[in-house]
Write a protein that holds these residues in place. Structure first.
Motif, PDB file in Angstrom:
ATOM      1  N   GLY A 108       0.984  -0.854  -0.088  1.00 25.21           N
ATOM      2  CA  GLY A 108      -0.095   0.126  -0.385  1.00 25.21           C
ATOM      3  C   GLY A 108       0.838   1.417   0.270  1.00 25.21           C
ATOM      4  O   GLY A 108       0.843   2.004  -0.781  1.00 25.21           O
ATOM      5  N   LEU A 109       1.797   1.217   1.389  1.00 27.07           N
ATOM      6  CA  LEU A 109       2.558   2.784   0.607  1.00 27.07           C
ATOM      7  C   LEU A 109       3.761   2.606  -0.379  1.00 27.07           C
ATOM      8  O   LEU A 109       3.872   3.980  -0.862  1.00 27.07           O
ATOM      9  N   ALA A 110       3.869   1.617  -0.972  1.00 27.30           N
ATOM     10  CA  ALA A 110       4.729   1.568  -2.405  1.00 27.30           C
ATOM     11  C   ALA A 110       3.757   1.884  -3.125  1.00 27.30           C
ATOM     12  O   ALA A 110       4.376   3.138  -3.865  1.00 27.30           O
ATOM     13  N   PHE A 111       2.910   1.568  -3.263  1.00 26.75           N
ATOM     14  CA  PHE A 111       1.627   1.890  -4.367  1.00 26.75           C
ATOM     15  C   PHE A 111       0.781   3.929  -4.662  1.00 26.75           C
ATOM     16  O   PHE A 111       1.648   4.330  -5.127  1.00 26.75           O
ATOM     17  N   PHE A 112       1.319   4.147  -2.004  1.00 27.04           N
ATOM     18  CA  PHE A 112       0.782   4.936  -2.722  1.00 27.04           C
ATOM     19  C   PHE A 112       1.590   6.206  -3.334  1.00 27.04           C
ATOM     20  O   PHE A 112       1.317   6.999  -3.850  1.00 27.04           O
ATOM     21  N   PHE A 113       3.083   6.426  -2.321  1.00 26.72           N
ATOM     22  CA  PHE A 113       4.452   7.323  -2.226  1.00 26.72           C
ATOM     23  C   PHE A 113       4.560   6.708  -4.144  1.00 26.72           C
ATOM     24  O   PHE A 113       5.540   8.126  -4.043  1.00 26.72           O
ATOM     25  N   GLY A 114       4.626   5.892  -4.663  1.00 20.45           N
ATOM     26  CA  GLY A 114       5.414   5.249  -6.088  1.00 20.45           C
ATOM     27  C   GLY A 114       4.636   6.161  -6.766  1.00 20.45           C
ATOM     28  O   GLY A 114       4.880   5.998  -8.191  1.00 20.45           O
ATOM     29  N   LYS A 115       3.722   6.363  -7.168  1.00 21.23           N
ATOM     30  CA  LYS A 115       2.736   7.038  -8.316  1.00 21.23           C
ATOM     31  C   LYS A 115       3.108   8.444  -9.177  1.00 21.23           C
ATOM     32  O   LYS A 115       3.530   8.158 -10.049  1.00 21.23           O
ATOM     33  N   PRO A 116       4.170   8.861  -8.483  1.00 20.24           N
ATOM     34  CA  PRO A 116       4.726  10.153  -9.148  1.00 20.24           C
ATOM     35  C   PRO A 116       5.877   9.685  -9.837  1.00 20.24           C
ATOM     36  O   PRO A 116       6.732  10.526 -10.626  1.00 20.24           O
ATOM     37  N   TYR A 117       6.274   8.948  -9.445  1.00 16.80           N
ATOM     38  CA  TYR A 117       7.265   8.502 -10.278  1.00 16.80           C
ATOM     39  C   TYR A 117       7.026   6.673 -11.072  1.00 16.80           C
ATOM     40  O   TYR A 117       8.503   6.149 -11.846  1.00 16.80           O
ATOM     41  N   ILE A 118       6.024   6.758 -12.309  1.00 19.23           N
ATOM     42  CA  ILE A 118       5.690   5.617 -13.145  1.00 19.23           C
ATOM     43  C   ILE A 118       6.376   6.351 -14.375  1.00 19.23           C
ATOM     44  O   ILE A 118       6.783   5.538 -14.570  1.00 19.23           O
ATOM     45  N   GLN A 119       6.079   7.067 -14.390  1.00 16.52           N
ATOM     46  CA  GLN A 119       6.517   8.045 -15.535  1.00 16.52           C
ATOM     47  C   GLN A 119       8.024   8.082 -15.752  1.00 16.52           C
ATOM     48  O   GLN A 119       8.367   8.698 -16.600  1.00 16.52           O
ATOM     49  N   PRO A 120       8.685   9.214 -14.643  1.00 18.98           N
ATOM     50  CA  PRO A 120      10.022   9.864 -14.890  1.00 18.98           C
ATOM     51  C   PRO A 120      10.830   8.333 -15.286  1.00 18.98           C
ATOM     52  O   PRO A 120      10.783   7.084 -14.750  1.00 18.98           O
TER      53      PRO A 120
END
Length: 307
Positions: A108-120
């Motif tokens: 859950g934490l990975a999916f929440f905090f990782g959203k801004p880094y899917i494209q970069p």
């Protein structure tokens, strides 16, 4: 000049796959082997791996260094391990149930905090070419080895030596086999298990960084495909032996490369079914290791699954 290897393209592709796909299996299984040798199970390594993948990718992107990302992933994994170890020291806390809870927390934490880094796009970990001697592109590609794979091999043999010869390894084994015996010689089982679980979490974090920073080399929410959970079965199959974890990881890696390898030779009829090979192998190994007389052979005596 590109050469057609024919049917030999399958074993060549499986060799490359065994090296690439086995690396996260190797690190997670070594971490779980260390944790279980101390008498504790950590089923939360799937969440730790995914969170480590996210943390490593994010820090690598922000810092511009893939290796700083690996260190960040290891630290993130160690924190998860410390948290798991700290919670499990309380009376009545079940390490299996707590591991499942922390797995869900990590995901859950990975999916929440990782959203801004899917494209970069973060920098990749470098590879070492051991195929320089060949002019065949398939062989050169198969023998491109990431440094973390070599580190994992060295860790497997170092851990095996530690458990046999080093004072630290012998302490971990005593705690894992008998908490009462450990207390009798002045050891604190809770402290040993705490740091063993933290180290196991750090290994899982490094496995996650390998996935996001090298192979496949991107961050997304479906990155792991259950490798953290499969590694627990791998440790049981390896009989809690770090060197056997290495060979088992290579076996799982080769199984995972079977589908893509068949594609390379034009096998198109149902080849996608072979992508399930690692999961089928996990099921077969669990059935095999659950047979009477083999289920707990070599297991540390303090593991909750042995009681």
């Amino acid at each position: 000049m590109t050469e057609d290897l024919g049917i030999w393209a399958v074993p060549v592709a499986m060799l490359g796959g065994a090296i690439r796909v086995s690396t996260p299996f190797l690190f997670v299984s070594l971490g779980e082997c260390l944790t279980e040798r101390s008498g504790r199970i950590n089923l939360g390594l799937e969440g730790t791996l995914v969170f480590g993948a996210m943390a490593g990718y994010a820090i690598a992107f922000e810092s511009g260094s893939a290796w700083i990302g690996v260190v960040a992933a290891a630290l993130a994994g160690a924190v998860f391990g410390l948290f798991h170890g700290w919670l499990c020291r309380f009376k009545g806390v079940n390490d299996i149930a707590m591991g499942i809870a922390l797995m869900l927390l990590g995901l859950g934490l990975a999916f929440f905090f990782g959203k801004p880094y899917i494209q970069p796009v973060a920098p990749d970990l470098p590879a070492i070419s051991f195929g320089w001697w060949s002019e065949i592109p398939q062989i050169r590609a198969a023998l491109e080895v990431n440094a973390l794979f070599i580190v994992g091999i060295l860790l497997a043999f170092a851990m095996a030596w530690m458990f046999r010869n080093a004072a630290l390894g012998l302490r971990i084994r005593v705690v894992g086999d008998s908490a009462d015996a450990a207390r009798a010689i002045g050891l604190s089982p809770n402290r040993v298990r705490l740091w063993s679980t933290a180290a196991g979490g750090a290994f899982a974090g490094v496995a996650g960084a390998y996935l996001s920073l090298y192979y496949p080399g991107s961050w997304n929410e479906g990155l792991s495909s259950g490798q953290g959970l499969m590694a627990v079965a791998l440790v049981i199959f390896a009989r809690w032996n770090p060197v056997m974890c290495l060979f088992a990881a290579l076996l799982f890696g080769a199984a995972g490369a079977l589908g893509p390898a068949l594609q390379t030779v034009g096998f198109t009829s149902g080849y996608y079914l072979f992508f399930a090979a690692p999961y089928v192998l996990t099921l077969v190994l669990l059935i095999f290791t659950s047979s009477p007389g083999k289920a707990m052979e070599g297991a540390p005596g303090e593991l909750s699954i042995t009681k």
